[in-house]
Design an enzyme around this catalytic site. Structure first.
Site, short mmCIF file in Angstrom:
data_model
loop_
_atom_site.label_atom_id
_atom_site.label_comp_id
_atom_site.label_asym_id
_atom_site.label_seq_id
_atom_site.Cartn_x
_atom_site.Cartn_y
_atom_site.Cartn_z
N SER A 39 0.84 -1.21 0.00
CA SER A 39 0.00 0.00 0.00
C SER A 39 0.87 1.25 0.00
CB SER A 39 -0.96 0.00 1.20
OG SER A 39 -0.24 -0.06 2.41
N GLU A 68 -9.04 -9.28 2.92
CA GLU A 68 -9.04 -7.84 2.67
C GLU A 68 -7.97 -7.42 1.66
OE1 GLU A 68 -10.39 -6.62 7.24
OE2 GLU A 68 -8.39 -6.05 6.52
#
EC number: 3.6.1.52
Length: 179
Positions: A39, A68
């Site tokens: 990320s 997720e």
């Protein structure tokens, strides 16, 4: 950087952040592993995982994080080990998971544009060694003697099914295994 408003960090008695992750394999042969884009650095690959929530068991946290971050579901297998990162003060429970379902769209692909890709284990180790050497250690540990049973039988390298405790830096009075 991914931060959820309801996120609560949890720590163990020694002040290490409690984390969980999965080495997600395409099959029980454990020759192809799924990595996801970071990320923070979208051009770099990582093993999916993250912080444990209060009252959450490590296996449940690992399955949640994989869902997720990688958009996959699967059969949770053996605990490969508990890996300690002294620099970041993390202790990560790393499990083996055989993927049984791949979602087309998932939370992190929609929210932050995260990608996923299958790698041969050797290639994944090379990719991870550059920027996430602790993650490369997970796969190196797997190669060093854990047979691909995915939890279906006892693991010979871990007597009494205890998790191997691996440190990323010289140990500081921490036991070599955790029961």
């Amino acid at each position: 950087m991914k931060f959820k408003p309801n996120q609560t960090r949890t720590y163990d008695r020694e002040g290490f952040k409690k984390r969980a992750a999965c080495l997600c394999f395409r099959s029980e042969q454990e020759d192809e592993v799924l990595l996801v884009s970071s990320s923070r650095y979208p051009d770099q690959w990582i093993v999916p995982g993250g912080g444990m929530e209060p009252e959450e068991e490590p296996g449940g946290a690992a399955v949640r994080e994989v869902y997720e971050e990688a958009g996959v579901k699967g059969k949770l297998g053996r605990l490969l080990g508990i890996f300690e990162n002294q620099d970041r003060k993390h202790r990560t429970y790393v499990y083996v998971l055989t993927v049984t379902e791949i979602l087309e769209d998932w939370e992190d692909s929609v929210n932050i544009g995260r990608k996923r890709e299958w790698f041969k284990v050797e290639d994944a180790i090379k990719v991870l060694q550059c920027h996430k050497p602790v993650h490369a250690e997970y796969l190196e540990k797997l190669k060093l003697g854990c047979s691909p049973t995915n939890g279906n039988s006892s693991v010979p390298s871990l007597p009494d099914n205890n998790a191997l405790f691996v440190t990323a830096a010289p140990p500081s009075g921490v036991p070599s295994s955790i029961r």
